[in-house]
Design a protein around this motif. Structure first.
Motif, mmCIF file in Angstrom:
data_model
loop_
_atom_site.group_PDB
_atom_site.id
_atom_site.type_symbol
_atom_site.label_atom_id
_atom_site.label_comp_id
_atom_site.label_asym_id
_atom_site.label_seq_id
_atom_site.Cartn_x
_atom_site.Cartn_y
_atom_site.Cartn_z
ATOM 1 N N THR A 241 0.862 -1.088 -0.067
ATOM 2 C CA THR A 241 0.010 0.003 0.217
ATOM 3 C C THR A 241 0.877 1.351 0.190
ATOM 4 O OG1 THR A 241 -0.068 -0.202 2.403
ATOM 5 C CG2 THR A 241 -1.952 -1.031 1.263
ATOM 6 N N SER A 242 0.297 2.352 -0.396
ATOM 7 C CA SER A 242 1.112 3.724 -0.479
ATOM 8 C C SER A 242 -0.099 4.489 0.381
ATOM 9 C CB SER A 242 1.549 4.308 -1.580
ATOM 10 O OG SER A 242 2.280 3.600 -2.062
ATOM 11 N N ILE A 243 0.142 4.704 1.743
ATOM 12 C CA ILE A 243 -0.778 5.556 2.575
ATOM 13 C C ILE A 243 -0.152 6.559 2.932
ATOM 14 C CG2 ILE A 243 -2.186 5.405 4.605
ATOM 15 C CD1 ILE A 243 -2.512 2.280 4.171
ATOM 16 N N GLU A 244 -0.856 8.204 2.891
ATOM 17 C CA GLU A 244 -0.489 9.134 3.447
ATOM 18 C C GLU A 244 -0.667 9.229 4.879
ATOM 19 O OE1 GLU A 244 1.405 11.360 1.996
ATOM 20 O OE2 GLU A 244 1.573 10.756 -0.030
ATOM 21 N N ALA A 245 0.108 8.483 5.727
ATOM 22 C CA ALA A 245 0.221 8.233 7.003
ATOM 23 C C ALA A 245 1.322 7.990 7.549
ATOM 24 C CB ALA A 245 -0.932 7.409 7.560
ATOM 25 N N GLU A 246 1.689 8.336 8.893
ATOM 26 C CA GLU A 246 3.048 8.080 9.293
ATOM 27 C C GLU A 246 2.887 7.024 11.000
ATOM 28 O OE1 GLU A 246 5.733 11.306 9.806
ATOM 29 O OE2 GLU A 246 5.390 12.008 8.007
ATOM 30 N N ASP A 247 1.706 6.706 10.760
ATOM 31 C CA ASP A 247 1.646 5.409 11.872
ATOM 32 C C ASP A 247 2.168 4.396 11.580
ATOM 33 O OD1 ASP A 247 -1.336 3.645 11.259
ATOM 34 O OD2 ASP A 247 -0.691 5.446 10.046
ATOM 35 N N THR A 248 2.377 3.232 12.471
ATOM 36 C CA THR A 248 3.135 1.986 12.102
ATOM 37 C C THR A 248 1.847 0.942 12.345
ATOM 38 O OG1 THR A 248 3.550 1.729 14.463
ATOM 39 C CG2 THR A 248 5.341 2.598 12.940
ATOM 40 N N GLY A 249 2.179 -0.147 11.762
ATOM 41 C CA GLY A 249 1.340 -1.343 11.677
ATOM 42 C C GLY A 249 0.355 -1.283 10.488
ATOM 43 N N VAL A 250 -0.460 -2.534 10.493
ATOM 44 C CA VAL A 250 -0.995 -2.590 9.134
ATOM 45 C C VAL A 250 -2.565 -2.825 9.467
ATOM 46 C CG1 VAL A 250 -1.723 -4.596 7.421
ATOM 47 C CG2 VAL A 250 0.623 -4.228 8.261
ATOM 48 N N SER A 251 -3.235 -1.867 8.484
ATOM 49 C CA SER A 251 -4.916 -1.665 9.055
ATOM 50 C C SER A 251 -5.490 -3.002 8.565
ATOM 51 C CB SER A 251 -5.230 -0.573 8.420
ATOM 52 O OG SER A 251 -5.337 -0.620 7.003
ATOM 53 N N VAL A 252 -6.820 -3.124 9.207
ATOM 54 C CA VAL A 252 -7.411 -4.393 8.905
ATOM 55 C C VAL A 252 -7.856 -4.118 7.537
ATOM 56 C CG1 VAL A 252 -9.874 -5.350 9.193
ATOM 57 C CG2 VAL A 252 -8.585 -4.730 11.110
ATOM 58 N N ARG A 253 -8.317 -2.785 6.802
ATOM 59 C CA ARG A 253 -8.605 -2.711 5.429
ATOM 60 C C ARG A 253 -7.357 -2.952 4.442
ATOM 61 N NH1 ARG A 253 -10.672 3.197 3.732
ATOM 62 N NH2 ARG A 253 -12.622 2.363 5.018
#
Length: 336
Positions: A241-253
Motif C-alpha cells: 500500500t501507499s498511504i499518506e500516514a505516518e503511523d505504524t502497523g497494518v490496518s484491517v482494510r
C-alpha cells in the motif's frame, strides 16, 4: 560545472546503513575512499525502511505512474545490480488482471514499455502455477527482484571487504563528522529537511508450498498496485500500500486488500500461513522524486519514496561522480 573541495585524503562518512547508505558506502569504498558507514540501529536493521521493502527492480513497470527520471535512474541501477551481485534473479516481472479490470490493464500496457504480451498458454509456460488463471499477461523480461533482508547484509559484507568500516549503534549527524558526509537517514533527517514526509507501505509475509512463482506478479487493482513477490523457502511477500500516514502497523482494510489480492492471483494462497505483518515509512519529498542535496562537503541523499532498491545504486554512482569529478546531474542534484 561546480567542483568539490575534497582533498585526496578526505574521509567519507555515510549516515544510515539502509539501502541508500549501503550503496553509497560500497561504491565509495570500491573507489578507494576511506569510508565509515554509521547506523544508529543494530546489524539486524529491523528498524530500517529497507527491512519492510519489496525489493522490486522494475523500472519499466514503474513508468506507469512515475516520472521519466525514475525509469532513467532505474535502468542504470539494473546494470549496477547485475555487475555487483550477479546472482540476483533477473527473471522479469508479470502484470495480470481479471476481466473486470481490462481497461486498466490496457492502460498499463499503453503507459509502459519493455514488455511483451503473453496469452494464457505462454503465461502457463513460464509460470505453471498460473495456468488457467488469466487470459493474458504483460511480461517485462529484463526486470528483477531482490529479497531485502538477505541482500542488505550482503552489501554490508561487501563494504567491509572493500575496506570500509560499519559502526552500528552510532547515532550521529553531519555536524558530528569531519570530511565528506553523506546523509542517508531518510525521515531521520527531517529536522534539517522539514519538507520530507513519510508514506506508509504495508506488507504481509505468507508461506505456502502450493504455489511456485519465479518472478513478481502485479495484479491490476482499481486503487493501488498490488503485487506478490516470491521469496525463498515457500515465502511470498504481499505488498504494498501507499498511504499518506505516518503511523505504524497494518490496518484491517489493508490486510483484507492484500490478502484478497493474493487469493485473486491464486486460490491456494487462501490456505497459506500468515508469517508476518509489517509496515515501513518511505521518505518522500512533495514531488515524490529523489534528491541529492549538496552544501559544501555535506551531501544528502533522500526522498527515494517507494523506489529505494531500484534507485539507490544509480544515486550512489551520481554522488561518487560529483565528489570525484564535480559532475552534476541537474535532474537530481541541488546545490543548497
Amino acid at each position: 560545472m561546480l567542483q568539490t573541495t575534497r582533498r585526496p585524503d578526505s574521509p567519507v562518512s555515510i549516515i544510515g546503513a539502509g539501502i541508500a547508505g549501503a550503496w553509497q558506502a560500497l561504491l565509495f569504498a570500491q573507489a578507494g575512499h576511506a569510508v565509515t558507514l554509521h547506523e544508529r540501529g543494530d546489524a539486524a536493521m529491523t528498524g530500517a525502511t529497507s527491512h519492510w521493502a519489496g525489493g522490486m527492480l522494475a523500472p519499466w513497470c514503474e513508468a506507469e505512474v512515475a516520472e521519466p527520471i525514475i525509469s532513467r535512474l532505474g535502468l542504470r541501477s539494473l546494470d549496477i545490480w547485475r555487475r555487483e551481485l550477479p546472482d540476483i534473479p533477473f527473471n522479469g516481472s508479470l502484470v495480470v488482471a481479471h476481466p473486470r479490470e481490462r481497461n486498466d490493464f490496457e492502460r498499463f500496457a499503453r503507459m509502459t514499455e519493455g514488455h511483451r504480451r503473453l496469452d494464457a498458454t505462454a503465461l502457463a509456460g513460464i509460470e505453471p502455477s498460473l495456468e488457467g488463471r488469466f487470459r493474458e499477461a504483460l511480461f517485462f523480461p529484463t526486470e528483477g527482484h531482490v529479497e531485502p533482508r538477505r541482500v542488505l547484509p550482503k552489501l554490508h559484507e561487501r563494504i567491509v571487504a572493500a575496506g570500509g568500516a560499519i559502526k552500528f549503534g552510532s547515532d550521529v549527524t553531519a555536524k558530528d563528522l569531519d570530511g565528506i558526509v553523506i546523509d542517508c537517514r531518510g525521515l531521520g533527517a527531517r529536522e534539517e529537511q522539514p519538507e520530507l514526509r513519510g508514506v506508509k507501505g504495508e506488507m504481509i509475509l505468507i508461506e505456502t508450498s502450493e504455489v511456485q512463482l519465479a518472478r513478481p506478479v502485479r495484479l491490476i487493482h482499481p486503487r493501488w498496485p498490488l503485487y506478490v513477490i516470491p521469496r525463498e523457502a515457500g515465502l511470498f511477500m504481499l505488498g504494498a500500500t501507499s498511504i499518506e500516514a505516518e503511523d505504524t502497523g497494518v490496518s484491517v482494510r489493508s490486510a483484507l486488500e492484500l490478502l484478497g489480492a493474493a487469493y485473486a492471483v491464486h486460490p491456494a494462497f487462501g490456505e497459506a500461513r500468515i508469517v508476518e505483518f509489517g509496515s515501513g515509512l518511505r521518505p518522500a519529498y512533495p514531488d515524490n522524486l529523489p534528491r541529492i542535496g549538496v552544501r559544501g562537503s555535506k551531501i544528502s541523499v533522500n526522498g527515494l519514496y517507494r523506489h529505494g532498491f531500484l534507485l539507490a545504486p544509480a544515486l550512489a554512482e551520481l554522488t561518487l561522480s560529483y565528489v570525484e569529478r564535480g559532475q552534476i546531474d541537474n535532474e537530481v542534484m541541488q546545490c543548497l
